[in-house]
Motif scaffolding. Structure first.
Motif, PDB file in Angstrom:
ATOM      1  N   SER A  27       0.851  -1.182   0.000  1.00  0.00           N
ATOM      2  CA  SER A  27       0.000   0.000   0.000  1.00  0.00           C
ATOM      3  C   SER A  27       0.892   1.239   0.000  1.00  0.00           C
ATOM      4  O   SER A  27       2.094   1.142   0.211  1.00  0.00           O
ATOM      5  N   ALA A  28       0.284   2.398  -0.236  1.00  0.00           N
ATOM      6  CA  ALA A  28       1.052   3.642  -0.277  1.00  0.00           C
ATOM      7  C   ALA A  28       0.264   4.751   0.407  1.00  0.00           C
ATOM      8  O   ALA A  28      -0.968   4.772   0.369  1.00  0.00           O
ATOM      9  N   PHE A  29       0.998   5.666   1.027  1.00  0.00           N
ATOM     10  CA  PHE A  29       0.380   6.834   1.645  1.00  0.00           C
ATOM     11  C   PHE A  29      -0.040   7.823   0.563  1.00  0.00           C
ATOM     12  O   PHE A  29       0.505   7.821  -0.551  1.00  0.00           O
ATOM     13  N   THR A  30      -0.979   8.682   0.903  1.00  0.00           N
ATOM     14  CA  THR A  30      -1.480   9.689  -0.027  1.00  0.00           C
ATOM     15  C   THR A  30      -0.337  10.544  -0.583  1.00  0.00           C
ATOM     16  O   THR A  30      -0.297  10.839  -1.777  1.00  0.00           O
ATOM     17  N   SER A  31       0.602  10.925   0.264  1.00  0.00           N
ATOM     18  CA  SER A  31       1.709  11.787  -0.179  1.00  0.00           C
ATOM     19  C   SER A  31       2.575  11.108  -1.233  1.00  0.00           C
ATOM     20  O   SER A  31       3.005  11.746  -2.199  1.00  0.00           O
TER      21      SER A  31
END
Length: 90
Positions: A27-31
């Motif tokens: 998964s990845a953070f919004t930033s």
């Protein structure tokens, strides 16, 4: 700033889905997603929320340690969307 057309929003959303598909199952953070799409974080967040409403991505609200995120959001592609995209990659 002029409004962005629906067509361009869809193209940017496709880029986001492609990025999440390429890093799946991570998964990845919004930033990070905003950096990859070369877009403002707030604009990216609005697109991510639209994709979540359409059940193409899933928001992760807890860290790997099980703690609830206070301000950050991680995102991953939904299982259903992953299977559909996987068919088109062949």
């Amino acid at each position: 700033m002029p409004p962005i057309s629906k067509q361009k929003r869809d193209k940017i959303s496709e880029q986001i889905l492609h990025y999440l598909f390429s890093i799946s199952p991570q998964s990845a953070f919004t930033s990070i997603i905003a950096q990859e799409a070369i877009r403002d974080e707030e604009f990216t967040k609005s697109l991510l929320q639209e994709l979540e409403k359409n059940r193409l991505i899933v928001k992760i609200t807890k860290s790997p340690e099980g703690l609830e995120y206070a301000r950050r959001e991680r995102w991953r592609i939904s299982d259903k969307a992953y299977e559909v995209l996987k068919k088109y990659q062949r």
